[in-house]
Design an enzyme around this catalytic site. Sequence first.
Site, PDB file in Angstrom:
ATOM      1  N   ASN A 154       0.786  -1.240   0.000  1.00 36.94           N
ATOM      2  CA  ASN A 154       0.000   0.000   0.000  1.00 36.94           C
ATOM      3  C   ASN A 154       0.816   1.287   0.000  1.00 36.94           C
ATOM      4  O   ASN A 154       0.333   2.316  -0.467  1.00 36.94           O
ATOM      5  CB  ASN A 154      -1.043  -0.020   1.124  1.00 36.94           C
ATOM      6  CG  ASN A 154      -0.433  -0.069   2.485  1.00 36.94           C
ATOM      7  OD1 ASN A 154       0.680  -0.563   2.661  1.00 36.94           O
ATOM      8  ND2 ASN A 154      -1.136   0.442   3.468  1.00 36.94           N
ATOM      9  N   GLU A 250       4.936  -4.127  12.059  1.00 35.94           N
ATOM     10  CA  GLU A 250       4.034  -2.970  11.862  1.00 35.94           C
ATOM     11  C   GLU A 250       2.810  -3.524  11.152  1.00 35.94           C
ATOM     12  O   GLU A 250       2.889  -3.882   9.970  1.00 35.94           O
ATOM     13  CB  GLU A 250       4.706  -1.915  10.966  1.00 35.94           C
ATOM     14  CG  GLU A 250       5.824  -1.135  11.612  1.00 35.94           C
ATOM     15  CD  GLU A 250       5.326  -0.030  12.529  1.00 35.94           C
ATOM     16  OE1 GLU A 250       4.108   0.094  12.739  1.00 35.94           O
ATOM     17  OE2 GLU A 250       6.188   0.700  13.051  1.00 35.94           O
ATOM     18  N   CYS A 284      -3.046   1.698   6.662  1.00 38.38           N
ATOM     19  CA  CYS A 284      -3.275   1.027   7.950  1.00 38.38           C
ATOM     20  C   CYS A 284      -3.901   1.991   8.958  1.00 38.38           C
ATOM     21  O   CYS A 284      -4.418   1.560   9.979  1.00 38.38           O
ATOM     22  CB  CYS A 284      -1.971   0.463   8.476  1.00 38.38           C
ATOM     23  SG  CYS A 284      -0.634   1.621   8.305  1.00 38.38           S
TER      24      CYS A 284
HETATM   25  P1  NAP Z   1       0.432  -8.975   3.596  1.00 35.00           P
HETATM   26  O1  NAP Z   1      -0.421  -9.821   2.728  1.00 35.00           O
HETATM   27  O2  NAP Z   1       0.687  -9.432   4.979  1.00 35.00           O
HETATM   28  O3  NAP Z   1       1.797  -8.803   2.805  1.00 35.00           O
HETATM   29  C1  NAP Z   1       2.840  -8.022   3.312  1.00 35.00           C
HETATM   30  C2  NAP Z   1       4.155  -8.597   2.844  1.00 35.00           C
HETATM   31  O4  NAP Z   1       4.332  -9.887   3.434  1.00 35.00           O
HETATM   32  C3  NAP Z   1       4.232  -8.801   1.324  1.00 35.00           C
HETATM   33  O5  NAP Z   1       5.536  -8.513   0.891  1.00 35.00           O
HETATM   34  C4  NAP Z   1       3.927 -10.284   1.180  1.00 35.00           C
HETATM   35  O6  NAP Z   1       4.471 -10.850   0.033  1.00 35.00           O
HETATM   36  C5  NAP Z   1       4.637 -10.818   2.414  1.00 35.00           C
HETATM   37  N1  NAP Z   1       4.215 -12.155   2.828  1.00 35.00           N
HETATM   38  C6  NAP Z   1       3.015 -12.757   2.657  1.00 35.00           C
HETATM   39  N2  NAP Z   1       3.049 -14.011   3.161  1.00 35.00           N
HETATM   40  C7  NAP Z   1       4.295 -14.200   3.658  1.00 35.00           C
HETATM   41  C8  NAP Z   1       4.955 -15.284   4.299  1.00 35.00           C
HETATM   42  N3  NAP Z   1       4.345 -16.435   4.551  1.00 35.00           N
HETATM   43  N4  NAP Z   1       6.248 -15.132   4.662  1.00 35.00           N
HETATM   44  C9  NAP Z   1       6.891 -13.973   4.434  1.00 35.00           C
HETATM   45  N5  NAP Z   1       6.315 -12.913   3.821  1.00 35.00           N
HETATM   46  C10 NAP Z   1       5.042 -13.010   3.449  1.00 35.00           C
HETATM   47  O7  NAP Z   1      -0.116  -7.487   3.682  1.00 35.00           O
HETATM   48  P2  NAP Z   1      -0.587  -6.530   2.494  1.00 35.00           P
HETATM   49  O8  NAP Z   1      -1.912  -6.975   2.041  1.00 35.00           O
HETATM   50  O9  NAP Z   1       0.501  -6.323   1.495  1.00 35.00           O
HETATM   51  O10 NAP Z   1      -0.699  -5.151   3.285  1.00 35.00           O
HETATM   52  C11 NAP Z   1      -1.810  -4.780   3.973  1.00 35.00           C
HETATM   53  C12 NAP Z   1      -1.617  -4.906   5.464  1.00 35.00           C
HETATM   54  O11 NAP Z   1      -0.468  -4.194   5.873  1.00 35.00           O
HETATM   55  C13 NAP Z   1      -2.768  -4.309   6.224  1.00 35.00           C
HETATM   56  O12 NAP Z   1      -3.106  -5.139   7.302  1.00 35.00           O
HETATM   57  C14 NAP Z   1      -2.191  -2.993   6.724  1.00 35.00           C
HETATM   58  O13 NAP Z   1      -2.819  -2.466   7.848  1.00 35.00           O
HETATM   59  C15 NAP Z   1      -0.792  -3.376   7.000  1.00 35.00           C
HETATM   60  N6  NAP Z   1       0.047  -2.183   7.040  1.00 35.00           N
HETATM   61  C16 NAP Z   1       0.573  -1.782   8.234  1.00 35.00           C
HETATM   62  C17 NAP Z   1       1.343  -0.629   8.291  1.00 35.00           C
HETATM   63  C18 NAP Z   1       1.974  -0.150   9.555  1.00 35.00           C
HETATM   64  O14 NAP Z   1       2.901   0.648   9.473  1.00 35.00           O
HETATM   65  N7  NAP Z   1       1.526  -0.563  10.711  1.00 35.00           N
HETATM   66  C19 NAP Z   1       1.561   0.105   7.129  1.00 35.00           C
HETATM   67  C20 NAP Z   1       0.996  -0.344   5.945  1.00 35.00           C
HETATM   68  C21 NAP Z   1       0.250  -1.501   5.907  1.00 35.00           C
HETATM   69  P3  NAP Z   1       3.602 -11.058  -1.300  1.00 35.00           P
HETATM   70  O15 NAP Z   1       3.205  -9.703  -1.734  1.00 35.00           O
HETATM   71  O16 NAP Z   1       4.567 -11.704  -2.215  1.00 35.00           O
HETATM   72  O17 NAP Z   1       2.431 -11.922  -0.926  1.00 35.00           O
END
Ligand code: NAP
Length: 475
Positions: A154, A250, A284
Amino acid sequence: MAVTALERKLLIGGEWIETGDWIDVASPYSGETVGRVTKAGADETRRAIDAAEEAMREPLPAHKRAEILVRVAGHLGRRHDEVARTISDEAGKPMKAARVEARRAMSTYTFAAVEARKLAGEMVPMDASQAGEGKLAFTLRRPIGVVGAISPFNFPLNLVAHKLAPALAAGCAVVLKPASQTPLSALLLAELETEAGLPPGWLNVLVGPASEIGDVLIEDERVKALTFTGSGAVGWKLAERAPKKRVKLELGNATPVIIAEDADIDSAAQAMAANAFSFAGQSCISVQRIYVEAPAYDRFLERFLPRVEELRLGDPADEETDVGPVIDEDARERILEWIEEARAGGARVLTGGELDGELIRPTVIAAAGPELKVSCEEVFGPVCTVNSVGSLDEAIELANGTRYGLQAGIFTTKLETALRAAQELEFGGVIVNEAPTFRADQMPYGGVKDSGNTREGPAYAVRELTDERLVVIDL
Ligand code: NAP
């Protein structure tokens, strides 16, 4: 609008590498291919860790690290249009928001450069105890070692910047895995770091199957810290699997805002309309749950709803667009299902709640019970709830009533109400008279409860990516 397809390779040990396999990157708006990236797996990940370890054998002095960071900020400024366009193309982020993200990344690098120059331990007052008399002691701040970094789709540039810049400031080499849907901004940033004079191995970037790359980063003991931004479902599992690694998380939020009866309702309505739907709610800390004290409820809706209805939906490449697509069809279907669940559960959709072409119209839901997904889970879409509450106590209880705790907000003109909310809202940050979507990049940013276990912002991240070593000298 037509976009140019880019081809990007992986960065390992200072070389741009091709594996023969490719991943296509598609625009979430048009479905057009906007780039393709060569695909890495476990072998490339191990090679990247080798390169990072090798690089750290020759530490970079702080002044050189700071100079590189400053140069990256300069490159980001000079190539602003290209950087913003890359974010917009791959994430479907409206250009207005993509430009803000690109400028924020400059700020992240600038603050990290400051931290690189002032990284220091502290004196220990040894004669404060009898045991310490006759001794001098101080601490040195040492880089923790190779850092693994995993980032979400995002904020494909600035959240990568929040991993790379502090790691370099701390003197750590990095192996980065950006989100597969949005790897182009990260690879562009890697190019800018290389152009800024980063020596080989200090940054390695891999795009490929998340679990394959993630497994190596988690299991390889040479990776001393893993900094992860993304969903809780993935993040907490990674942390569980590596109890000895510093796993910094995060994660998500279901961001609440309280609007007290005495608040400046006009300014609250404006801030809510601007921050519940920006980037289609895929931040987020996008405003998700609004609790308005009953006497102000109608006044708030009168000012809020017309502003929501004025937002312009459309092509993210258009500089006038406010709300674009969500990241993919699965996300769109899930969000629409959650809206239907809310309707079926007795809530009222005041505006939106349907598609405009392929885009979800900004949606406001009233009288949403706390058990509904739109109230207790992270929507990550252009949807917010607005509920009337009988008292500040009730508002605080509802705001605290989810498993998340990243940032929350309150609008009030009373100091005592603001301070009470600051004390009682169980969140990493409480924002007063501004949307809780607010973030400046030097802030300590991070959550409690399921939202995470760390603070980002260069000064805080640098601390977490260094160890303090004690030195005691017998005089
Ligand atoms: P996500 O599905 O958890 O993916 C985040 C990252 O993790 C991607 O690079 C993804 O790779 C990787 N990933 C997925 N499965 C994994 C595994 N088994 N092992 C290692 N890495 C893995 O999250 P998203 O949909 O991209 O992002 C949305 C989420 O991020 C929301 O919950 C949002 O609130 C949170 N967020 C938090 C913050 C903060 O600062 N607190 C900021 C922004 C977003 P792939 O893309 O290759 O699947």
